[in-house]
Design an enzyme around this catalytic site. Structure first.
Site, PDB file in Angstrom:
ATOM      1  N   ASN A   8      61.122   2.335  36.905  1.00 41.68           N
ATOM      2  CA  ASN A   8      61.886   3.582  36.864  1.00 41.68           C
ATOM      3  C   ASN A   8      61.008   4.773  37.210  1.00 41.68           C
ATOM      4  OD1 ASN A   8      64.655   2.903  36.108  1.00 41.68           O
ATOM      5  ND2 ASN A   8      63.701   2.004  34.290  1.00 41.68           N
ATOM      6  N   LYS A  12      55.620   5.564  41.622  1.00 41.74           N
ATOM      7  CA  LYS A  12      55.184   4.200  41.968  1.00 41.74           C
ATOM      8  C   LYS A  12      55.949   3.715  43.199  1.00 41.74           C
ATOM      9  CE  LYS A  12      54.096   2.428  37.302  1.00 41.74           C
ATOM     10  NZ  LYS A  12      54.467   1.384  36.326  1.00 41.74           N
ATOM     11  N   ASP A  68      52.725  -2.735  35.777  1.00 45.02           N
ATOM     12  CA  ASP A  68      52.358  -2.060  34.539  1.00 45.02           C
ATOM     13  C   ASP A  68      50.915  -1.607  34.705  1.00 45.02           C
ATOM     14  OD1 ASP A  68      53.710  -1.355  31.978  1.00 45.02           O
ATOM     15  OD2 ASP A  68      51.832  -2.111  31.169  1.00 45.02           O
ATOM     16  N   PHE A 148      50.518  11.855  40.150  1.00 48.32           N
ATOM     17  CA  PHE A 148      51.315  11.881  38.921  1.00 48.32           C
ATOM     18  C   PHE A 148      50.427  11.434  37.759  1.00 48.32           C
ATOM     19  CE2 PHE A 148      52.248   7.364  37.878  1.00 48.32           C
ATOM     20  CZ  PHE A 148      51.762   6.750  39.021  1.00 48.32           C
ATOM     21  N   TYR A 150      47.910  10.810  35.104  1.00 49.54           N
ATOM     22  CA  TYR A 150      46.556  11.275  34.812  1.00 49.54           C
ATOM     23  C   TYR A 150      45.749  11.593  36.076  1.00 49.54           C
ATOM     24  CZ  TYR A 150      47.474   9.369  30.113  1.00 49.54           C
ATOM     25  OH  TYR A 150      47.999   9.094  28.871  1.00 49.54           O
ATOM     26  N   HIS A 176      43.821   1.388  42.044  1.00 50.81           N
ATOM     27  CA  HIS A 176      44.230   0.224  41.260  1.00 50.81           C
ATOM     28  C   HIS A 176      45.525  -0.368  41.822  1.00 50.81           C
ATOM     29  CE1 HIS A 176      45.744   4.039  40.003  1.00 50.81           C
ATOM     30  NE2 HIS A 176      46.613   3.549  39.132  1.00 50.81           N
ATOM     31  N   ARG A 177      46.518   0.503  42.061  1.00 52.20           N
ATOM     32  CA  ARG A 177      47.821   0.026  42.557  1.00 52.20           C
ATOM     33  C   ARG A 177      47.678  -0.494  43.987  1.00 52.20           C
ATOM     34  NH1 ARG A 177      50.256   3.883  40.848  1.00 52.20           N
ATOM     35  NH2 ARG A 177      50.800   2.738  38.965  1.00 52.20           N
TER      36      ARG A 177
END
Ligand SMILES: O=P(O)(O)OP(=O)(O)OP(=O)(O)OC[C@H]1O[C@@H](n2cnc3c(O)ncnc32)[C@H](O)[C@@H]1O
Ligand SMILES: [Mg+2]
Length: 193
Positions: A8, A12, A68, A148, A150, A176-177
């Protein structure tokens, strides 16, 4: 190949859509008729990634993946970790979260931290996990307005700007993503062969 991205978080979606390009057809939760909050009740990022993906697979029968993520700070024993989204409270406010993190790091010399993403994929009922991580440190104050969460207080190692001062492509190439998604794409490509 059609896959639902079980999130949601519009940021991302924006980041991952760019990384995936036209390789796969990604559909949103709304497009499969899912309008509810996804459960995230576990103590680890890995388990919460699977919990979100399993919810979609079990309730909607759609192959999907969930992301996550969290930021883990060395001097705070890995906090906020699994609590990253609501570190300063249930309002899930980015400024409140960053303020609390900066406050908890006041006077600490070690500001090392990393972001971690776990992507849980459920494809035709089979489960797979992909992880990505980026090392860096927490700045003394917010820097930059992009991104977005941090991003304004995180500076990746080897760079002189925060994630919030990078373009989406720059962030995606090292984040990381970005790393977790690369692994997901490589896996999906080998499946298609
Ligand atoms: O669960 P979904 O619906 O995917 O969206 P979410 O925002 O709740 O996402 P998470 O449960 O993974 O919570 C992780 C939190 O970590 C932060 N975060 C995750 N990735 C980030 C990134 O790339 N940059 C900055 N902060 C990030 C942000 O505050 C997120 O809300
Ligand atoms: Mg969440």
């Amino acid at each position: 190949m059609q896959l639902c991205f079980a999130t949601n978080n519009r940021h991302k979606i924006e980041e991952i859509s760019r990384l995936v390009g036209t390789n796969f057809h990604i559909v949103s939760l709304q497009e499969i008729g899912c309008y509810e909050e996804l459960p995230e009740t576990h103590d680890t990022i890995e388990e919460n990634a699977f919990e979100k993906a399993e919810y979609v697979w079990e309730h909607f029968g759609v192959s999907c993946f969930a992301d996550d993520s969290g930021i883990e700070v060395e001097a705070l024993n890995g906090e906020p970790g699994v609590n990253t989204a609501f570190y300063a409270g249930p309002q899930r406010n980015a400024n409140d979260n960053m303020d609390l993190l900066l406050k908890n790091l006041q006077g600490k010399a070690n500001r090392n931290a990393h972001f971690r993403t776990c992507i849980a994929l459920i494809i035709n009922g089979e489960k797979h996990l992909f992880e990505g991580r980026i090392e860096g440190h927490i700045l003394e104050r917010q820097q930059g307005t992009g991104g977005f969460g941090y991003d304004p207080i995180f500076m990746p190692s080897g760079y002189q700007k925060s994630f919030a001062e990078m373009t989406l492509d720059e962030k995606g190439s090292i984040s990381h993503r970005g790393k977790a998604v690369q692994k997901l794409i490589e896996f999906l490509q080998t499946m298609q062969k």
